[in-house]
Write an enzyme that holds these catalytic residues in place. Structure first.
Site, short mmCIF file in Angstrom:
data_model
loop_
_atom_site.label_atom_id
_atom_site.label_comp_id
_atom_site.label_asym_id
_atom_site.label_seq_id
_atom_site.Cartn_x
_atom_site.Cartn_y
_atom_site.Cartn_z
N HIS A 119 31.46 2.84 27.88
CA HIS A 119 32.75 3.47 28.18
C HIS A 119 33.01 4.64 27.25
O HIS A 119 32.45 4.74 26.16
CB HIS A 119 33.89 2.45 28.08
CG HIS A 119 34.11 1.92 26.69
ND1 HIS A 119 33.26 1.02 26.10
CD2 HIS A 119 35.09 2.16 25.78
CE1 HIS A 119 33.71 0.72 24.89
NE2 HIS A 119 34.81 1.42 24.67
N ASP A 162 36.49 6.06 25.49
CA ASP A 162 37.75 5.39 25.19
C ASP A 162 38.91 5.91 26.03
O ASP A 162 39.11 7.12 26.17
CB ASP A 162 38.11 5.54 23.71
CG ASP A 162 37.29 4.62 22.82
OD1 ASP A 162 36.83 3.57 23.31
OD2 ASP A 162 37.13 4.94 21.62
N HIS A 188 30.09 4.83 24.48
CA HIS A 188 29.56 3.87 23.51
C HIS A 188 29.64 2.46 24.07
O HIS A 188 30.34 2.19 25.04
CB HIS A 188 30.26 3.98 22.16
CG HIS A 188 31.75 3.80 22.21
ND1 HIS A 188 32.62 4.80 22.56
CD2 HIS A 188 32.53 2.71 21.93
CE1 HIS A 188 33.86 4.35 22.51
NE2 HIS A 188 33.83 3.08 22.14
N ARG A 247 40.12 0.68 14.03
CA ARG A 247 39.91 2.00 14.62
C ARG A 247 41.17 2.85 14.52
O ARG A 247 42.26 2.40 14.83
CB ARG A 247 39.50 1.85 16.09
CG ARG A 247 39.04 3.15 16.73
CD ARG A 247 38.60 2.90 18.16
NE ARG A 247 39.72 2.89 19.10
CZ ARG A 247 39.67 2.39 20.32
NH1 ARG A 247 38.56 1.82 20.76
NH2 ARG A 247 40.73 2.43 21.10
#
Length: 299
Positions: A106, A108, A263, A278
């Site tokens: 995907h 993000d 990623h 994150r």
């Protein structure tokens, strides 16, 4: 791995950049993530990010949320996740025991009109084995398409959504109670937008494939045909020569350009704990090769 010395601006100390492949990925040594970093450091990191798409910093031990946010905020405005996590926090915790396993390819948050520009991810708790992350170069994926597929991709648009009804065929969904609760929270507010399959990078001008598991179908195509088309283009993204795999170690920090990568966090560590944190920077609304901007999807 190939090492090259990169000269820091204005007489700063030299930093070593170790390439992980010709396609993408580099380790930056000689820079310490901290508060009040010189502008020359930030400019250098930004240049390396645009060049290598994902960069890694080792031995960044003892980082706090505040330091991570302070670092990331020097690259743009911070943003929290739109549907999960603490709405008052700009740090998203990805906890393997609380549903945070994104084991699929995907980019993000592409269900938003303006997906993030970049993210900074730090390792907090790592499993004894497994838990690597793989990144893919979506610019190289487009460049390697046969010209006829490039022309087709240039014209296509895709509906991206945070509900996984159709995307389930692309995501290995976990079925324990924690994972189900996490998915319900994730899609409690359904968000859908239409993006060009090929977007133009706002800083480099490069063309890249904008897909990943949030892409549910192509505009003007039924589900069956969309799935076949998706497989064709996504297979070019995930060709091994377009990817690098990172084995996490304590003190590692990764930073990636969300506009030119996908990623995949590999779910191969069983019941062991994996906790990552994150920080994410606001991105731009994607623009197609024909100059059209992404738009809200009306069912």
């Amino acid at each position: 791995m190939y090492k090259e010395a990169e000269e820091m601006p204005a007489g700063e100390a030299r930093s070593t950049v170790t390439l992980l492949s010709d396609s993408l990925g580099a380790i930056i040594d000689g820079i310490r993530i901290r508060k009040g970093m010189p502008a020359s450091d930030i400019e250098f990191i930004h240049a390396m990010l645009l060049k290598h798409r994902v960069v890694f910093f080792r031995n960044q031990h003892g980082l706090s949320d505040a330091t991570q946010l302070g670092f990331a905020s020097q690259f743009g405005q911070m943003v929290g996740h739109p549907t999960v996590g603490n709405s008052d926090s700009q740090i998203l915790e990805l906890h393997s025991h609380q549903g945070g396993r994104a084991n699929s390819w995907h980019t993000d948050v592409t269900f938003e009109q303006a997906p993030p520009k970049l993210s900074v991810l730090r390792a907090v708790t790592l499993p004894e084995v497994g838990g690597d992350t793989v990144w893919a170069n979506t610019v190289a994926a487009y460049q390697h398409l046969p010209i006829e597929l490039q022309l087709l991709a240039d014209r296509l648009w895709a509906v991206h959504g945070n509900d996984f009804d159709y995307a389930a065929s692309r995501v290995e969904l976990l079925h324990d109670d924690t994972a189900r609760k996490y998915r319900r929270q994730y899609a409690a507010q359904v968000i859908k937008h239409e993006h060009p399959v090929v977007r133009v990078h706002p800083e480099t001008g490069e063309r890249s494939l904008l897909l990943g598991h949030y892409a549910q179908r192509f505009v003007g195509f039924n589900t069956h045909d969309s799935d076949r088309l998706y497989e064709v283009f996504q297979a070019h993204v995930t060709r091994l020569e377009n990817t690098i795999r990172w084995r996490w170690a304590p003190g590692d920090v990764a930073m990636w350009d969300n506009r030119s990568t996908q990623h995949y966090a590999i779910n191969d560590y069983g019941d062991r704990m994996r906790v990552m944190r994150r920080a994410t920077v606001v991105g731009e609304v994607p623009v197609s090769v024909h100059g059209q901007r992404s738009r809200a999807h009306s069912a």
